[in-house]
Each structure stands twice: as C-alpha cells, then as structure tokens.
Design an enzyme around this catalytic site. Sequence first.
Site, PDB file in Angstrom:
ATOM      1  N   LYS A   1      17.154  -2.697   2.219  1.00 23.44           N
ATOM      2  CA  LYS A   1      15.787  -2.746   1.664  1.00 23.44           C
ATOM      3  C   LYS A   1      15.787  -3.725   0.502  1.00 23.44           C
ATOM      4  CE  LYS A   1      11.800  -0.682   2.400  1.00 23.44           C
ATOM      5  NZ  LYS A   1      11.306  -0.136   3.655  1.00 23.44           N
TER       6      LYS A   1
ATOM      7  N   GLY B   1      -3.212   7.042   2.200  1.00 23.68           N
ATOM      8  CA  GLY B   1      -2.760   5.650   2.339  1.00 23.68           C
ATOM      9  C   GLY B   1      -3.558   4.992   3.441  1.00 23.68           C
TER      10      GLY B   1
ATOM     11  N   GLY C   1      -3.380   1.531   4.271  1.00 23.82           N
ATOM     12  CA  GLY C   1      -2.870   0.164   4.406  1.00 23.82           C
ATOM     13  C   GLY C   1      -2.469  -0.071   5.843  1.00 23.82           C
ATOM     14  N   ASN C   2      -1.480  -0.920   6.025  1.00 20.36           N
ATOM     15  CA  ASN C   2      -1.029  -1.269   7.372  1.00 20.36           C
ATOM     16  C   ASN C   2      -0.756  -0.018   8.214  1.00 20.36           C
ATOM     17  OD1 ASN C   2       1.458  -1.611   9.205  1.00 20.36           O
ATOM     18  ND2 ASN C   2       0.656  -3.680   9.041  1.00 20.36           N
TER      19      ASN C   2
ATOM     20  N   GLY D   1      -1.218   3.460   7.432  1.00 19.04           N
ATOM     21  CA  GLY D   1      -2.219   4.529   7.423  1.00 19.04           C
ATOM     22  C   GLY D   1      -3.456   4.161   8.220  1.00 19.04           C
ATOM     23  N   TYR D   2      -3.903   2.937   8.080  1.00 20.40           N
ATOM     24  CA  TYR D   2      -5.095   2.505   8.823  1.00 20.40           C
ATOM     25  C   TYR D   2      -4.788   2.465  10.326  1.00 20.40           C
ATOM     26  CZ  TYR D   2      -8.604  -0.611  10.815  1.00 20.40           C
ATOM     27  OH  TYR D   2      -9.561  -1.158  11.623  1.00 20.40           O
TER      28      TYR D   2
END
Length: 417
Positions: free
Chosen positions: A103, A215, A217-218, A220-221
Amino acid sequence: MTGIFQKTIKQASQAARLINLDKKLIKRLITPQRVVSKKVIIKLDSGGNKTFSAYRVQFNNARGPYKGGIRFHPQVNLDEIKTLAFLMAIKCAVVGIPMGGAKGGVQLNPKELSFNELERLSRAWVRAFKNYLGPHQDVPAPDVYTNPQIMSWMADEYSRLVGKKTLAAFTGKPLTEGGSEGRELATGQGGIYILNEAVKKLGLKLKGVTMAVQGFGNVGYGLAQLAYQAGYKIIGLSDSQGGIMALNGKNMDPLKVMETKKEHGQIHACYCLGTVCDCVNYKKITNDELLKLKADILVLAALENQITGGNVNQVKAKIILELANGGIDPIVDGILKKRGVLVLPDVLANAGGVTVSYFEWRQNLKNEHWPESAVFAKLKKIMTDSFNEVWQTMEKYQATPRQAALMVGIKRITEAM
Ligand code: NAD
C-alpha cells in the site's frame, strides 16, 4: 491507545494460532518486508515549493508481485499504510490471485491542489518510489482520492523513466490507456456477489431488503447503484460532508443522487466537491446517525475505524458489508458476533477491486483486452468460490467470517513462504 496496525496483526495472529501455525512463521507473516518513507517536493502554481510525506509499504510477496493502492488523504500515516498493506496480502490470498500485498500514500488534502499540481504530485510520487515499482515487482492501483486520471499520470511517468511504455506497472488506468473493462465497478460488483451469497445463506428475500451506505465515492456509489438495480432498497447514503435518509420507507436511486451531487458541486482538479447532502428531497442526517439507521444491511465504503466501541451497540443492521478496508475496529468483532450481526469482512468483501486489477495486469502483459462480460463472469466465479471457502472454514472452526477469511489467507501465504 493501541494503533490499528497492532490491533490488526493481533487479530491475524489469533487466527494463525487457530490453524496451529508455527510462532516463527507468524512473526514473519506479520512483519512487513519493506517500509519506504520519502519526502516528495512539488512546485506549486504560485511558484513556491511544498513538501509532502509519502509512503510505500511492501508487506509480503510470497505469492506474487506486491499489489495495492495509493491513497491521497490528510489522515495518511505509516501505521495506516502498514495495516492496509498487510490486508492487501491477505485479500489477494483469500481470493487466490497470485499477487502479494502493498500500500502507498501521501498525506495531504488533494482537493486543495490544482489539476496541474496534482499531476506534478502524482509524477513525483513515482520518481520517489521508482526503484521499488514495476510489473513484476510492485503494481499500485487507485484507493481513496486517487482515480484513473492519477493512475494514467503515474503509468506515464513510470514508462518515461524506464524508457518504454509499461502499461502493466499500474492498474485502475482509464480504458483508453490500458485499463480493464469493469474496473471502476469491480469493488462494488464483487461486494454484491458476496452479499447475494450471504443473503441466500440467511434465507432473506433480496427484494426490499433495506440498505444504508456510508461513503459515496468509487466503491460506495458503485455498490449502491448495483444494489439498487438488483432490488435492494437504499434508505440512507453519506459522504464526508454528511448523510441523507429516505422518508416514509421510500427508495433512493443512487444515480439520481449522483446527478444532483454533480449538478450542484463544482469540479475541482479531479474531484467533484458536491455532496449527497445537495439532494433536498431527503432528510439530512449525520454520518454517525447513518451508521445507526434501522437498515437490514450496513455498507461501509469510506474509511477505517467507523464501527468502534463507541457505537457498536447502536448498530441495528443484520449484515455489515465491510467494503472499506479496516472499517470495523478489530476489537468490536466479537461484540458484533454476540449480537448476531453477520460481518462480511474487508479481505473478502472488497476483493473484487484487486481481482479486476489483477485481470488488468494480465491483459496488459499479454496485450489483450477482455470484454466486460468476460471480466464479470471470471470475477463472479472467484468471489462466490471464495465466499464458499470462507463460509465452510467458518463452520468448521466455529469462527467469525473474518477469522475464517484470515485463516484461508494466512494458510495460503505461509504455504508459499
Ligand atoms: P473514494 O475516494 O472514491 O471515496 C471515498 C468516499 O468516502 C467519498 O465519498 C468520501 O466523501 C467518503 N468519506 C470520507 N470520509 C468519510 C466519513 N468520515 N464519513 C462518510 N464518508 C466519508 O474512495 P474509494 O476508492 O471509494 O474507497 C473507499 C474505501 O474502499 C476505502 O477504505 C478503500 O481502501 C476501500 N477500497 C477501495 C477499492 C477501490 O477499488 N477503489 C478497493 C478495495 C477497497
């Protein structure tokens, strides 16, 4: 207070003992192979320079090249990056892909940079860590507040430094630059495959099962959109600026929420500064309230440490889909089990992202481009097989799903070691 890394490896060590792993091997398993911290300096549009703390942790490569995202966020720190790198190694092993765990990150608020400054930062990160990267060494991907545009700059900078186009050095790239079909939706899609299996095991009828998503974003949406299409009923959504809740048992269409967010929010550099709270026909709630909503399923798709000792007893969901890495404080897993909450843990639930990243890497190495149908068919098989393996391990050892997933992952990594 014990940091998240200590808590995570304590939990992993407990799982390793359940499969009678040798103490020396446990020590090697929980020790990162390489930790690199750098100062990255960029020129600002105003003419001055700014320095940022940047990291790459390469945790374990026994099963293949290191793999893991790069996060741009004000809270990034080494303890967090080490934890996320360890979880990446476990996750790749749980879904059986031949990659290790890593990471990276930069501590900053990227929304404060201009488009050009963001590009300079992305390229500077690659220059700082170049010696540790490469298609057969370490392959980064997007994470919180990084996206295909940033991966495109990074892949381009890497190619420039090594003197040849090297698409397989980064994944999560735009489709036009070697990205894989299905990558943007992959984490959410993988999460849906896992959730559907769990819903079946619990004997719930999918249609009308209620869901709250933290969330937007990428991940969660994507998840919310797919869940809505599959028949789940979305009753709450949130992002960093707050949340919204449907009134009178109504269903929320995530696509419409996203349209409103984009309509009202200004686009700055690569980011939409809008929020779900721009939708006026829903009740405004706080993020804390969203976590406690009376929904059958709670999806965590923001940051780590959202369910803690402070709020665990107020969680009303029957199932928590942990798409955010480390969304649940390890010390409350036992409490959730006692309360009968089924936790679908990060290392299984969000593995769809890295799986399709692995597909992207393979396509780049072989100069291929697979259709979306092939990507999702392969993803579905990997996710459902992994779910079944974790479920069987859970039953065999009377363990929690997280302990079971850790056991599966640890066994595979240590066999390779
Ligand atoms: P993102 O930057 O696209 O979205 C993050 C979202 O979380 C944003 O909507 C942001 O507003 C919201 N957020 C931030 N702080 C919040 C808070 N305190 N409360 C509520 N919402 C908050 O990031 P992402 O890629 O969607 O990643 C989300 C999580 O999923 C992270 O934990 C990440 O590590 C994990 N994950 C991502 C991927 C991937 O493919 N991108 C894969 C596996 C796991």
